[in-house]
Motif scaffolding. Structure first.
Motif, PDB file in Angstrom:
ATOM      1  N   THR A 352       0.891  -1.416   0.040  1.00  0.00           N
ATOM      2  CA  THR A 352      -0.012   0.129   0.266  1.00  0.00           C
ATOM      3  C   THR A 352       0.946   1.504   0.458  1.00  0.00           C
ATOM      4  O   THR A 352       0.505   2.263  -0.650  1.00  0.00           O
ATOM      5  CB  THR A 352      -0.996   0.304   1.099  1.00  0.00           C
ATOM      6  N   ARG A 353       2.195   1.286   0.164  1.00  0.00           N
ATOM      7  CA  ARG A 353       2.847   2.344  -0.177  1.00  0.00           C
ATOM      8  C   ARG A 353       4.566   1.880   0.292  1.00  0.00           C
ATOM      9  O   ARG A 353       4.826   0.641   0.648  1.00  0.00           O
ATOM     10  CB  ARG A 353       3.234   3.238   1.694  1.00  0.00           C
ATOM     11  N   PHE A 354       4.955   2.650  -0.787  1.00  0.00           N
ATOM     12  CA  PHE A 354       5.907   2.351  -1.012  1.00  0.00           C
ATOM     13  C   PHE A 354       6.737   3.483  -1.038  1.00  0.00           C
ATOM     14  O   PHE A 354       6.995   4.329  -2.342  1.00  0.00           O
ATOM     15  CB  PHE A 354       7.096   1.073  -2.275  1.00  0.00           C
ATOM     16  N   GLU A 355       8.119   3.978  -0.618  1.00  0.00           N
ATOM     17  CA  GLU A 355       8.645   4.787  -0.242  1.00  0.00           C
ATOM     18  C   GLU A 355      10.567   4.869  -0.269  1.00  0.00           C
ATOM     19  O   GLU A 355      10.817   3.374  -0.074  1.00  0.00           O
ATOM     20  CB  GLU A 355       8.395   5.776   0.967  1.00  0.00           C
ATOM     21  N   LYS A 356      11.283   5.371  -0.057  1.00  0.00           N
ATOM     22  CA  LYS A 356      12.629   5.933  -0.549  1.00  0.00           C
ATOM     23  C   LYS A 356      13.045   4.206   0.923  1.00  0.00           C
ATOM     24  O   LYS A 356      14.186   3.824   1.138  1.00  0.00           O
ATOM     25  CB  LYS A 356      13.220   6.733  -0.309  1.00  0.00           C
TER      26      LYS A 356
END
Length: 803
Positions: A352-356
């Protein structure tokens, strides 16, 4: 040695032991009370398990079993069997089975199976047998199996099939049994329990039953990545490879120290190079293509790269063409969730979320929904650490968090894994070690919640530290090597240099708790003392008094660790000082050896003087023995008088060695298991790793006791020990007229040199360097003292007049 020096040594040694004993006897009553509470809880848990087993266990009357006899008029039962239509399934009980048996209400049955082995299923049927309709055992969901022993006194034991694994959760079973599965309103046989390997064998697994039993096999849980997606978070210390299968970590790869990455503490060692050379498909990181976050913050697909990392946890293995050689069951992934009531580890998550620095997974089941959030901290905020938050809305009972299975590291040629946990009793924190064995492959408690639990391979590992509330207890398991093979098995496969059965895996688990969303801090990296101390200081909270004390997860192991540990810590402090001055761990070991020799000089001096004195008076002793050949008792008294007059104690040479033992044992364990020595180069091309044996050259075919590499340092050690033995023993250069004692001394010199060479052949080069340096310094000290004492005037031989 004068009296003051002697008293100082005695007092210092007694003080060390006194302090240790005082600390060891603190809180004894508190510990006894705690142990009593644990025993009560264990008894309660045992009663609860027995109640659960009784609830899940079928009674004999519920199972379709019948007795059978050799003939109709016989009153002596042979055994019991499973009834299925007009046939029975029994376990072969003898090499020569009767052609017919009698079953009440059925009549005489004929043997239908053509061949058999003891303990395997055999079928008797009326007339021409019809195919038995055996139900299918599903591998997708847990299944309770009723195991019936077929003896004259049958009993039922409950087992559970979960995916590819079969367990006996309540009681052991040491004999083969027929396995029954719930089918409709009753039970039907599906196979047998094979006690030799603790597995279920379905009827369709036996080729000779193919024409007698109709049974289809349910496909086992998928172990391919066809439906799995991989995502990577990484920094200078870690590469975390996440999978949507279980929302877990399939790989934890630690970057090697290099010119481009000076922050990493993990150096390249021999197995890294060997695997990259012999099996390049398994030297790729990550193992499969994955999704990364680029510098602009965009998601990009990248191929894996070859080399440059150390795989901290065991991962899948590939063949040279890229197909799967050994698949890893998701239950062995790191940070996965496992449940006792469903195959939770196989659950597919969505991202649902993928960031650095962050990734979030979500999944749902009828009884619960799960959100898992992983975060890598910012720069210089806890190296080799990341955080995981787990939110379970719904039933979290029986849900456990997994640690993953660390890879194998060899210390002195041996695999020495270490599992520890920290708990608080009263105001005191204590660290305990969990011991697992083939007889006891599982260790678990549910009576308290540990502060943290660690799982290491000796040099590197993981620490699971729950920062919020979790359930009570822990679990640790030993996993057969064939289920999750080590990467070392890829090295020299042709000669099976590292058999997978010799290197089992170890996994730890912490329980979840309904209604809470705990955050876990996970350390995944090298168990380096300086690093762990820095983390303790970084996470220290003076206001609350909290300190994780991760450094205690590292421990000196061995029978004498309770003596050697304080001395090893002192010696390590000196080793660090010398490294700060020389920037070479090899020279630091030599300097530490010199420092230790200086500290122990009085004791060594005492021992050497005693030896030299004994050698000096030896001609006089021989003269006395020759004089009193016919009166040995009188001769012995004269020898003791001689020793007394010369101030010699025959046993004084042993006492200094006993006082030195704590230092020597501490040095031994220090140089065998100190992480900074792992991969440390001393002489390039020869001594490339101070924590492993030196390598002059290697070959392909293993040789007994030698292996595939030639190590020079143990040979040098053997030669220096032989030289030292020759100096200390009283054997003349002219060996034509040696006494029996002198012959024994000469032979002992040869034997000790050979024994130490063989024993140290697989020991780390750092340890060999220490012993070589110590032996050479000992030879120098002995030569100097012997020369000095020989210059002193010798007393003439004075014998008491024989009466």
């Amino acid at each position: 040695m004068d009296k003051r020096t002697f008293l100082f040594v005695i007092c210092t040694t007694l003080a060390f032991f006194g302090i240790q004993q005082w600390f060891g006897t603190q809180n004894i009553e508190e510990k006894r009370a705690w142990e009593m509470a644990q025993n009560e809880k264990i008894s309660t848990e045992k009663a609860e398990m027995e109640a659960q087993a009784a609830k899940r266990r079928a009674s004999l009357s519920e199972l379709p079993l019948v007795p059978f006899f050799a003939e109709e008029k016989s009153e002596e039962k042979i055994a019991y069997a499973a009834l299925s239509q007009n046939s029975i399934v029994a376990l072969s009980w003898t090499d020569r089975l009767p052609a017919t048996v009698f079953v009440p209400d059925l009549g005489t049955l004929d043997l239908a199976t053509k061949s058999h082995r003891l303990g395997e299923p055999v079928i008797y049927a009326i007339g021409t047998p019809k195919k038995l309709q055996a139900p299918t055992l599903s591998f997708e969901a847990p299944s309770d199996l009723q195991l019936l022993t077929c003896s004259l006194d049958p009993r039922v034991v409950v087992g559970q099939q979960r995916g590819n694994d079969f367990t006996l959760p309540y009681e052991p079973l040491e004999e083969n049994a027929i396995a029954f599965l719930k089918s409709g309103n009753g039970y039907a046989p599906v196979g047998i329990f094979d006690a030799s390997n603790k597995k279920i064998r379905l009827f369709c697994d036996f080729d000779r039953l193919e024409l007698l039993v109709q049974q289809s096999r349910s496909a086992p849980p998928s172990q391919t990545r066809s439906n799995d997606q991989l995502y990577v978070l990484e920094n200078d210390y870690q590469q975390l490879v996440f999978t949507t299968r279980g929302g877990a970590i399939a790989e934890i790869n630690l970057p090697h120290h290099s010119a481009k990455n000076q922050k990493s503490l993990v150096k390249t060692i021999g197995p890294d190079r060997q695997i990259q050379e012999q099996s390049p498909a398994n030297a790729r990181f990550p193992l499969y293509p994955a999704t990364f976050i680029d510098e602009s913050g965009q998601q990009v697909e990248r191929e894996s790269s070859e080399g440059g990392y150390y795989p901290l946890i065991r991962r899948e293995q590939l063949t040279q063409d890229g197909s799967v050689r050994f698949a890893i069951d998701p239950q062995y992934y790191a940070m996965n969730l496992m449940s006792e009531d469903s195959d939770l580890s196989q659950l597919q998550y969505r991202v649902t979320r993928f960031e650095k620095n962050m990734i979030q997974f979500e999944a749902s089941q009828p009884q619960r929904s799960i959100v898992k959030t992983f975060t890598i901290p910012e720069e210089n905020n806890g190296p080799y650490c990341f955080e995981m938050e787990i939110r379970i809305d719904g039933d979290a009972r029986g849900v456990w968090v997994t640690s993953g299975v660390p890879e194998v590291e060899l210390l002195s040629g041996s695999f020495t894994p270490l599992i520890r946990y920290q708990t608080t009793r009263g105001k005191t924190s204590e660290v305990e070690t969990i011991d697992l064995s083939d007889k006891h492959p599982v260790s678990s408690l549910t009576s308290f919640s540990p502060n943290w639990i660690s799982n290491s391979n000796g040099f590197l590992g993981l620490i699971l530290d729950p920062l919020g509330k979790i359930g009570d207890g822990y679990r640790a398991t030993k996993i057969p090597g064939k289920e999750i093979p080590t990467r070392l098995s890829l090295i020299d496969e042709r000669h099976n240099l590292y058999p997978i059965d010799n290197y089992p895996g170890y996994s730890t688990f912490l329980p979840m708790k309904s209604g809470d969303s705990p955050t876990f801090r996970i350390f995944a990296g090298p168990f380096d003392e300086s690093l762990l101390k820095d983390l303790d200081d970084h996470y220290d909270e003076p206001l609350t008094g909290y300190n994780p004390d991760y450094v205690s997860a590292q421990s000196i192991q061995g029978w004498f660790s309770f003596i050697s540990q304080p001395f090893a810590k002192f010696l390590y402090m000196l080793l660090q000082l010398f490294y700060a001055a020389t920037r070479s761990w090899g020279f630091s070991i030599i300097l530490l050896t010199i420092a230790l020799k200086v500290m122990l000089y009085p004791l060594n001096n005492w021992s050497i003087r005693s030896t030299v004195k004994m050698q000096a008076v030896n001609p006089r002793v021989k003269a006395i023995q020759e004089r009193y050949k016919k009166d040995p008792k009188k001769g012995q008294m004269e020898v003791m008088n001689l020793y007394r007059s010369e101030g010699i104690n025959p046993f004084s040479g042993c006492f200094p060695m006993l006082l030195q033992m704590p230092f020597l044992i501490g040095m031994f364990y220090l140089l065998k298991s100190t992480f900074p020595l792992r991969g440390a180069v001393f002489i390039p091309g020869w001594i490339n790793n101070l924590a492993a044996p030196d390598v002059v050259f290697s070959w392909s075919t293993p040789i007994l006791l030698i292996g595939t590499q030639f190590h020079l340092l143990p040979i040098i050690l053997g030669l220096t020990m032989f030289l030292q033995q020759k100096m200390t023993t009283n054997v003349p250069k002219d060996t034509t007229n040696l006494t029996d004692s002198q012959k024994q001394q000469k032979m002992m010199g040869y034997m000790m040199s050979i024994i130490f060479t063989v024993m140290f052949y697989s020991f780390p080069s750092g340890l060999n360097i220490y012993f070589i340096s110590s032996t050479l310094l000992g030879i120098l000290q002995q030569w100097y003292l012997a020369k000095k004492m020989k210059s002193e005037p010798q007393k003439p031989v004075i014998l008491t007049k024989k009466k």
